[in-house]
Design a protein around this motif. Structure first.
Motif, PDB file in Angstrom:
ATOM      1  N   LEU A  71     -76.993  80.060  20.742  1.00  0.00           N
ATOM      2  CA  LEU A  71     -75.550  79.949  20.558  1.00  0.00           C
ATOM      3  C   LEU A  71     -74.963  79.033  21.620  1.00  0.00           C
ATOM      4  CD1 LEU A  71     -72.779  80.863  19.361  1.00  0.00           C
ATOM      5  CD2 LEU A  71     -72.865  82.769  20.988  1.00  0.00           C
ATOM      6  N   LEU A  72     -75.351  79.246  22.869  1.00  0.00           N
ATOM      7  CA  LEU A  72     -74.842  78.422  23.955  1.00  0.00           C
ATOM      8  C   LEU A  72     -75.428  77.017  23.901  1.00  0.00           C
ATOM      9  CD1 LEU A  72     -74.207  81.369  24.931  1.00  0.00           C
ATOM     10  CD2 LEU A  72     -74.455  80.495  27.252  1.00  0.00           C
ATOM     11  N   ALA A  73     -76.721  76.925  23.568  1.00  0.00           N
ATOM     12  CA  ALA A  73     -77.383  75.621  23.569  1.00  0.00           C
ATOM     13  C   ALA A  73     -76.742  74.660  22.580  1.00  0.00           C
ATOM     14  CB  ALA A  73     -78.868  75.801  23.251  1.00  0.00           C
ATOM     15  N   VAL A  74     -76.280  75.193  21.448  1.00  0.00           N
ATOM     16  CA  VAL A  74     -75.748  74.330  20.400  1.00  0.00           C
ATOM     17  C   VAL A  74     -74.224  74.220  20.456  1.00  0.00           C
ATOM     18  CG1 VAL A  74     -75.576  74.003  17.895  1.00  0.00           C
ATOM     19  CG2 VAL A  74     -77.712  74.829  18.897  1.00  0.00           C
ATOM     20  N   THR A  75     -73.529  75.288  20.847  1.00  0.00           N
ATOM     21  CA  THR A  75     -72.070  75.322  20.669  1.00  0.00           C
ATOM     22  C   THR A  75     -71.268  75.370  21.967  1.00  0.00           C
ATOM     23  OG1 THR A  75     -71.855  77.738  20.523  1.00  0.00           O
ATOM     24  CG2 THR A  75     -72.472  76.560  18.507  1.00  0.00           C
ATOM     25  N   ASP A  76     -71.885  75.185  23.110  1.00  0.00           N
ATOM     26  CA  ASP A  76     -71.159  75.208  24.378  1.00  0.00           C
ATOM     27  C   ASP A  76     -70.442  73.865  24.570  1.00  0.00           C
ATOM     28  OD1 ASP A  76     -70.162  75.810  26.830  1.00  0.00           O
ATOM     29  OD2 ASP A  76     -72.054  75.647  27.915  1.00  0.00           O
ATOM     30  N   ARG A  77     -69.335  73.710  23.863  1.00  0.00           N
ATOM     31  CA  ARG A  77     -68.546  72.469  23.880  1.00  0.00           C
ATOM     32  C   ARG A  77     -67.097  72.859  24.149  1.00  0.00           C
ATOM     33  NH1 ARG A  77     -71.810  68.575  20.804  1.00  0.00           N
ATOM     34  NH2 ARG A  77     -73.653  69.694  20.063  1.00  0.00           N
ATOM     35  N   ALA A  78     -66.772  72.998  25.430  1.00  0.00           N
ATOM     36  CA  ALA A  78     -65.470  73.539  25.811  1.00  0.00           C
ATOM     37  C   ALA A  78     -64.315  72.636  25.396  1.00  0.00           C
ATOM     38  CB  ALA A  78     -65.440  73.775  27.315  1.00  0.00           C
ATOM     39  N   LEU A  79     -64.512  71.335  25.426  1.00  0.00           N
ATOM     40  CA  LEU A  79     -63.453  70.398  25.092  1.00  0.00           C
ATOM     41  C   LEU A  79     -63.973  69.401  24.058  1.00  0.00           C
ATOM     42  CD1 LEU A  79     -62.061  69.705  28.686  1.00  0.00           C
ATOM     43  CD2 LEU A  79     -61.020  71.147  26.923  1.00  0.00           C
ATOM     44  N   PRO A  80     -64.096  69.840  22.805  1.00  0.00           N
ATOM     45  CA  PRO A  80     -64.589  68.912  21.773  1.00  0.00           C
ATOM     46  C   PRO A  80     -63.678  67.697  21.654  1.00  0.00           C
ATOM     47  CG  PRO A  80     -63.582  70.848  20.775  1.00  0.00           C
ATOM     48  CD  PRO A  80     -63.692  71.129  22.240  1.00  0.00           C
ATOM     49  N   LYS A  81     -64.279  66.537  21.436  1.00  0.00           N
ATOM     50  CA  LYS A  81     -63.483  65.309  21.410  1.00  0.00           C
ATOM     51  C   LYS A  81     -62.914  65.000  20.033  1.00  0.00           C
ATOM     52  CE  LYS A  81     -67.321  62.002  20.678  1.00  0.00           C
ATOM     53  NZ  LYS A  81     -68.405  62.964  20.528  1.00  0.00           N
ATOM     54  N   ASP A  82     -63.513  65.601  18.985  1.00  0.00           N
ATOM     55  CA  ASP A  82     -63.030  65.316  17.631  1.00  0.00           C
ATOM     56  C   ASP A  82     -63.420  66.462  16.695  1.00  0.00           C
ATOM     57  OD1 ASP A  82     -65.766  64.989  17.081  1.00  0.00           O
ATOM     58  OD2 ASP A  82     -65.673  62.800  17.149  1.00  0.00           O
ATOM     59  N   GLY A  83     -63.092  66.278  15.405  1.00  0.00           N
ATOM     60  CA  GLY A  83     -63.363  67.322  14.430  1.00  0.00           C
ATOM     61  C   GLY A  83     -64.837  67.619  14.258  1.00  0.00           C
ATOM     62  N   HIS A  84     -65.689  66.600  14.395  1.00  0.00           N
ATOM     63  CA  HIS A  84     -67.130  66.841  14.263  1.00  0.00           C
ATOM     64  C   HIS A  84     -67.622  67.798  15.343  1.00  0.00           C
ATOM     65  CE1 HIS A  84     -67.998  64.120  11.017  1.00  0.00           C
ATOM     66  NE2 HIS A  84     -67.426  63.110  11.634  1.00  0.00           N
TER      67      HIS A  84
END
Length: 457
Positions: A312-325
């Motif tokens: 879960l952390l390895a794939v989704t640890d994106r605190a400030l996503p830059k875009d919709g993707h």
């Protein structure tokens, strides 16, 4: 763990041949498998149509114009035809780009987009019935999933994009079935695909992730066409000493490919997604919804803590996503959207939503803990309020999982919503759903393509 003799892994002989024989000799599906295949067919068709509306797919089509072949194949959501291999790539990428496709939970493969996209151009040019298409789809998905089972988590953890890798092999098997190749031809198609199966997780959160899924369909189609032309491959391309399994997952278990092959259909567990996000986020989203129902809407949140499997952390640890993707792969954004809006749909995972000030503020209060004892299908969510209180919930099976799949009616509604943008239907959802659900003939199949491409009212 593998049994070993003199330090060498013991493999089940003939895994490549066994898959080829299974694909070549299977002529019908059990009722439950056909039902599952229809669900996946409908779901991905709606994703292909909706996904094609994005600018990335337009750019992808543009990139292929200079070297395009004869325009004989349909791209869903696009009125004009293109050449078959471009159609395979673009349909598959469109089917995956919204992250609203389907998942086989044990392998984390999203099989239908690459497998179906490889089938469509062959079925369109011939006289294939819907039954033929569903048979090839189920067989190709089964091949992809069984190869994924053999590879195990090691392949995924090493950074391979398992949908693109196993999807290539499954697409090749499905295309070979549509071409009516014999056992040797299917075996060669699988073997050729093993030299073309690639994709890396580093590209998650970008359009290239979906291009990798598109390439799986195109390369699988090419593999089958090469085999049809008489080009051969190693008969042990999967399980050999330097075969695909050992090269990409040294501790793989080829015996898992043939275990109860034909009796137990792994692909029946493939489930359409309820949310357009990474599947690891689904139990987290469900947990937020459950706590949101229990707590006052005006609770002042200090922080939200999510505990889940390390993946879960390895794939989704994106605190400030830059875009919709990236938002579709962001734990922090998904939690914020689920709490603030009470829903997680495509409009909540756009570039605009990513830069919403309130969502971004709450996303900064989301924290994650890895727990190897937890399954990737589970999550614990805890909301801590500023008055010192905390509330938590454990989600053991998310919506869309094997234990809690979308009902047929929920799937129909999902697809109808996908086929409507800005309040205007892209195509007639009722007509398309009916044909996908009940169609049997080649005429029904062709009607689906015409409706899906906007060539018919």
């Amino acid at each position: 763990m593998l049994n070993r003799i003199d330090g060498a892994p013991r493999t089940a002989a003939g895994a490549t041949l066994a898959l080829a024989r299974f694909v070549a000799e299977t002529v019908s599906l059990p009722a439950a498998v056909e039902h599952a295949a229809r669900r996946c067919f409908l779901n991905i068709l709606a994703n292909m149509i909706a996904g094609s509306a994005g600018p990335e797919i337009g750019r992808l089509l543009k990139a292929h114009e200079a070297f395009a072949g004869a325009p004989t194949a349909t791209v869903l959501g696009v009125p004009h035809k293109v050449d078959p291999t471009t159609a395979a790539l673009v349909n598959s990428a469109s089917g995956n780009i919204l992250d609203f496709d389907d998942t086989h939970p044990a392998t984390l493969i999203h099989p239908t987009a690459p497998v179906l996209a490889a089938i469509l151009p062959i079925a369109e040019r011939g006289d294939a019935s819907m039954a033929d298409v569903l048979l090839a789809l189920a067989l190709g998905s089964e091949v992809a999933i069984r190869v994924g089972r053999a590879l195990g988590r090691e392949h995924y953890a090493a950074g391979w994009h398992i949908t693109a890798t196993c999807g290539t092999i499954g697409a090749a098997a499905a295309a070979a079935k549509m071409l009516r190749l014999d056992e040797g031809g299917v075996r060669d198609a699988i073997g050729i695909a093993c030299s073309q199966a690639a994709g890396i997780a580093e590209n998650f959160g970008s359009t290239t992730k979906s291009i990798g899924v598109g390439s799986a369909a195109r390369n699988g189609l090419y593999a089958a066409l090469y085999a049809e032309a008489g080009i051969g491959a190693s008969p042990t391309a999967l399980e050999g000493q330097k075969g695909y399994l050992r090269v990409t997952a040294p501790n793989s278990e080829s015996a898992r490919i043939t275990r109860r092959l034909g009796d137990n259909w792994e692909s029946i567990d493939t489930s359409p997604k309820p949310y357009p996000t990474c599947v690891f986020l689904h139990p987290v989203i469900d947990g937020i919804f459950e706590l949101r129902r229990k707590l006052s809407n005006d609770v002042e949140i200090d922080r939200i803590v999510v505990t889940g499997h390390p993946l879960l952390l390895a794939v989704t640890d994106r605190a400030l996503p830059k875009d919709g993707h990236e938002a579709k792969l962001s734990l922090h954004h998904s939690v914020a959207v689920a709490w603030k809006r009470g829903k997680v749909g495509l409009p909540d995972l756009t570039d605009d939503a990513v830069h919403d000030r309130d969502l971004r503020h709450l996303a900064g209060r989301v924290f994650a803990i890895a727990d190897e004892a937890m399954s990737p299908e589970t999550a614990r969510v805890r909301v801590e309020s500023r008055d010192g209180k905390s509330h938590d919930v454990l989600v053991e099976a998310a919506r869309g999982s094997v234990q809690r799949p979308l009902t047929d009616d929920e799937l129909f509604k999902k697809c109808a919503d996908l086929l409507e943008q800005d309040g205007s239907p892209i195509v007639s959802a009722a007509a398309l759903v009916s044909l996908c659900w009940q169609g049997m003939s080649h005429a029904d199949f062709q009607r689906i393509l015409d409706l899906g491409a906007g060539r018919a009212g």
